[in-house]
Design a protein around this motif. Structure first.
Motif: not given
Length: 333
Positions: A129-140, A144-147, A329-333
């Motif tokens: 994958t190139g981008v991960i979407l974490l569903d329902d993880a604000f308290q997880h 460390k989220p990128g956004y 996302i672009q900050k990781y490229n």
């Protein structure tokens, strides 16, 4: 209800203290957060549900999948299995949860996985994958989220709510400060001044954008045999079956179309029993939500089962919202 809330407030204070200490341990680095070398976009909320996380994840997939290889990691709420599983279209909701299965069936090219430990789930699928979407993880916070996108329902703003058990918040509303942006979901049509008023109530931190979205219902109802115009139901009397946190907007929408139906409401992510399935299968026509459809469809052989698709639309600043996500996302490229 108000008197009951007052009785529960001492427990809310205790619960809030526990979550505040936990957050401080992460803030101070005592509890560790894993930072990945690819962008991780978190979609979550402060409340216990009903803010439209899955429609937002699907919105992001639709707008990003042509440019990035998307992976989705979810807890798989309501599943009867444990640990990491990659979701396949052939899975059942019992195995992987209704919402991850719904996403996989709708976007088969997207890697979808369920894992209680989100870091484990990300590690398992990151190479593909190139981008991960974490569903329902604000308290997880072990990731460390990128956004981070924080959702709050227009009819139940976190700024007006209490911490569990007196209210529906998983942590204090001060936790909203961790979000990169806030999206008010399930809005009616609002004027600029009304949106400004809601934003003032949320009191975002400096530089934290607030966006407003609504649910758009599809013009056709879908089934295993294809699609029908919603008007197909105008001459029918049908049963509406919902197993979602807040079915009121859907019920109101169907009433606005002058449709005749009865409604059976079940708890969110409800596992239908054999007697319930047998009773439902004796119906003539059933309309349900998309995530309820993935749970019901394998078991109903006689009833005509349809679902009404939904999508997220923005009331304003949609380009700005997507630019914020893409810039992260672009900050990781």
């Amino acid at each position: 209800m108000k008197s009951l809330r007052k009785l529960l407030l001492p427990f809310s204070v205790l619960y809030g203290l526990v979550t505040a200490v936990r957050n401080k341990l992460f803030d101070f680095g005592i509890l560790k957060s894993t930072r990945f070398s690819l962008p991780v976009i978190v979609v979550g909320n402060l409340s216990t549900g009903g803010t439209g996380k899955s429609p937002m994840v699907e919105y992001l997939i639709r707008n990003l999948k042509n440019d990035y290889k998307i992976g989705v990691v979810s807890r798989g709420y309501g599943r009867k299995t444990k640990g990491f599983l990659e979701v396949l279209p052939s899975n059942t909701a019992m195995e992987v949860g209704d919402e991850p299965l719904q996403i996989k069936k709708k976007f088969p090219e997207v890697i979808v996985a369920v894992s209680e430990k989100r870091a484990v789930g990300i590690e398992k699928i990151r190479k593909n994958t190139g981008v991960i979407l974490l569903d329902d993880a604000f308290q997880h916070r072990s990731v460390k989220p990128g956004y981070s996108i924080l959702l709050t329902s227009y009819t139940d703003l976190y700024s007006d709510d209490f911490i569990l058990p007196a209210g529906n918040l998983r942590e204090s509303s001060r936790g909203a400060s961790r979000a990169d942006c806030i999206v008010v979901t399930k809005c009616p049509k609002l004027t600029e001044s009304e949106m400004d008023g809601v934003e003032k109530r949320l009191n975002p931190k400096i530089g934290q954008d607030v966006f407003f979205s609504l649910i758009s219902y599809g013009e056709k109802i879908m089934s295993a045999n294809g699609a029908e115009a919603l008007e197909f139901l105008s001459t029918k009397t049908f049963l509406l079956v919902t197993g979602i946190a807040n079915p009121t907007p859907l019920v109101d929408y169907l009433h606005s179309k002058n449709l005749k139906f009865t409604h059976r409401s079940f708890p969110d992510h409800h596992h239908f029993s054999e007697p319930e399935l047998k009773e439902l299968d004796a119906q003539n026509i059933i309309l349900t939500t998309e995530k309820d459809y993935v749970r019901l469809q394998p078991f109903l052989k006689n009833a005509l089962l349809y679902y009404l698709p939904i999508e997220v639309s923005f009331l304003r600043d949609e380009k700005k919202f997507l630019s914020g996500v893409r810039d992260a996302i672009q900050k990781y490229n």
